[in-house]
Design an enzyme around this catalytic site. Structure first.
Site: not given
Ligand code: F6P
Length: 547
Positions: A269, A386, A355, A209, A514
């Site tokens: 997004g 399991h 988010e 984006k 980031k």
């Protein structure tokens, strides 16, 4: 209009729910079933091809009506109207939230910032359709004149999880194209995929984006360099297309204007698979099936917009989840699809739910004093039975779970399907009923086991039961039913965000990591490890020594 900004704990309904919780906290669901023979029918909603049974929850008529009262008090109806009509409800980013417009009827007029956005949506859809048909039919060819055999989606987060989840979920409907997803900055990921590819017959779809995401741009550049070992610069335009809002940056990367599929800032997004971000979906299953996926979501949108709260699937599921999260103080929710096709569904929901609703500041800018977003996890049944079901059945934590199943097997294997569905149904029954001391005793006595041994093992074999589940039983896995299912969870997220008085459509929480990764990368490049805490500095020295 913006979203209402009401602290849910200040409402009358919240206080009533707190009191009601005191009378509910020790209630056994099995007793509720015994007392009310209409319970299962009353707490099951059938809508289109969906059968949603929420009767195996610690709720009564009163619980549901108080939760609906809460939804009304926080002005959920007004919030839904704002959501669909393009109001700037993503206030922190000054954006409308209109992924629902991408699947709306083309006859509607939908406005963002005063402009009808439907014509642009139609135009981009047409572009997706034409491009898909050219690639699938083989009329558009690679640099050496061969038809495409492989598609690689390069993206991360919402530019990866949605498309990759839908492509695997709808594998049954796929055509001859092989679709791959490169997301991780880990170079081993991209290199393992490149190993499988022929540059002459591979199409690369760069999805970002912002077109500024480190992982995506690094992978895209690595792939372009690899491609140029076999082809010329002018061949790039035949093999690389991009989906982005950032047209200039895409052009700088070397992609032709005609190979750019635009998206818009009113598409978040994690809600973008309905846009050109879903190009790899369209390429994999064809544009007609992609349209059916959108149609399914649109039907769920209509249901969500118009249905009364107590019969509204996203609203009911959201309210039940709030009941556990805020009153029983549960921390997590498991999502267990009984379909191997939905292998990636929980991972996809982890981004869209966590988010969105992993927030601790309310819409008034105040620190929140109650719990918000749940931890979401899960893998398909029966494999998960399991693996982690032991903890759900006999652990100390209360874990509400959604069981998602499809009545028909796509390959028509009745023997497998009967076994699959018997597990799907039996697990929610076991979680409801448990197994009492008396039942265990009777069973062990019938096995000719010595009394001493019976007494020793008995406590370990008791199942407390009373574990809540929702069963979402769908007729068949199709593009349309998957579209409905995804939209169901999208709207559940929205409802919970409204109730918790948070902004569900930003994600500032991903930024700090980031930023710091950028600083650390500089330090690795320059070999200078100053101004760091001791642990971080040690880790860098250790890495430096080894490499
Ligand atoms: O992880 C944060 C995030 O911004 C997600 O919300 C988004 O889906 C992802 O990064 C990828 O962003 P982009 O599509 O801009 O590359």
């Amino acid at each position: 209009m913006t979203l209402p900004k009401i602290d849910p704990t200040s409402t009358i309904a919240w206080k009533k729910l707190q009191e009601h919780f005191q009378s509910m906290k020790n209630v056994k669901m099995i007793d509720l079933f015994e007392k009310d023979s209409s319970r299962a029918d009353k707490f099951t909603h059938q809508w289109e091809d969906f059968y949603v049974d929420f009767s195996k929850n610690r709720i009564t008529d009163e619980t549901l009506s108080l939760l609906v009262e809460l939804a009304k008090e926080v002005k959920l109806k007004e919030a839904i109207d704002s959501y669909f009509s393009g109001d700037i409800i993503n206030e922190t980013e000054h954006r409308a939230v209109l992924h629902t417009a991408l699947r709306a009827s083309e006859k509607e007029n939908i406005y963002a910032n005063g402009k009808n956005i439907v014509p642009e949506i139609i135009e981009v859809k047409k572009k997706i359709e034409i491009f898909t048909n050219q690639i699938v039919s083989g009329s558009k060819k690679g640099f050496s004149g061969k038809a495409f055999t492989d598609v690689v989606n390069i993206g991360i987060g919402g530019s990866d999880l949605g498309p990759s989840m839908v492509v695997s979920s709808l594998e049954f409907y796929k055509n001859h194209l092989n679709t791959h997803f490169v997301s991780n900055i880990d170079g081993d990921h991209v290199n393992e995929i490149l190993k499988k590819l022929n540059p002459e017959t591979t199409l690369f779809v760069i999805v970002s984006k912002t077109f500024s995401t480190q992982e995506t741009l690094t992978n895209a550049n690595t792939i372009k360099d690899w491609f140029l070992q076999f082809a010329k610069q002018e061949d790039v335009s035949k093999h690389f297309v991009a989906v982005s809002t950032n047209i200039e940056k895409v052009k700088d990367f070397g992609i032709d204007q005609e190979n750019i599929f635009p998206i818009w800032d009113w598409v978040g997004g994690r809600f973008s698979l309905w846009s050109a971000v879903g190009l790899s979906i369209s390429l994999s299953i064809g544009f007609d099936n992609f349209s059916k996926l959108l149609l399914g979501a649109n039907k769920m949108d209509a249901h969500f917009k118009s249905e009364a709260f107590d019969k509204n699937l996203p609203v009911v599921l959201a309210l039940i989840s709030v009941w556990y999260n805020n009153f029983y103080k549960t921390e997590t929710e498991a999502i267990i699809p009984y379909s191997q096709y939905l292998n990636k569904f929980s991972a996809y929901l982890q981004q869209s739910i966590m988010e969105s609703n992993g927030k601790s500041v309310d819409r008034n800018g105040h620190a929140i004093t109650y719990q918000t977003g749940n931890v979401i996890w899960g893998t398909p049944g029966t494999n998960s039975q399991h693996a982690f079901f032991q903890l759900i059945h006999q652990g100390t934590k209360l874990i509400p779970a959604d069981f998602i199943g499809f009545a028909e097997s796509l390959h028509g294997n009745k023997e497998h399907q009967d076994k699959l569905i018997s597990n799907f149904i039996a697990q929610t029954e076991a979680l409801l009923k448990g197994k009492s001391k008396e039942d265990v005793l009777k069973e062990l006595q019938g096995q000719n086991i010595a009394l001493e041994e019976i007494n020793r093992v008995l406590p370990y074999k008791v199942f407390e039961g009373n574990k809540p589940t929702n069963t979402i039983f769908i007729k068949r896995l199709t593009p349309e039913s998957l579209g409905k299912l995804i939209a169901l969870y999208e709207h559940k997220i929205f409802v919970q965000g409204v109730i918790w008085n948070i902004f569900s459509f930003d994600q500032f929480g991903v930024e700090l990591g980031k930023q710091l990764a950028g600083n650390i990368l500089e330090k690795i490049k320059n070999n200078t490890f100053s101004n760091l805490d001791a642990s971080t500095s040690n880790l860098l020295h250790y890495y430096n020594k080894l490499t």
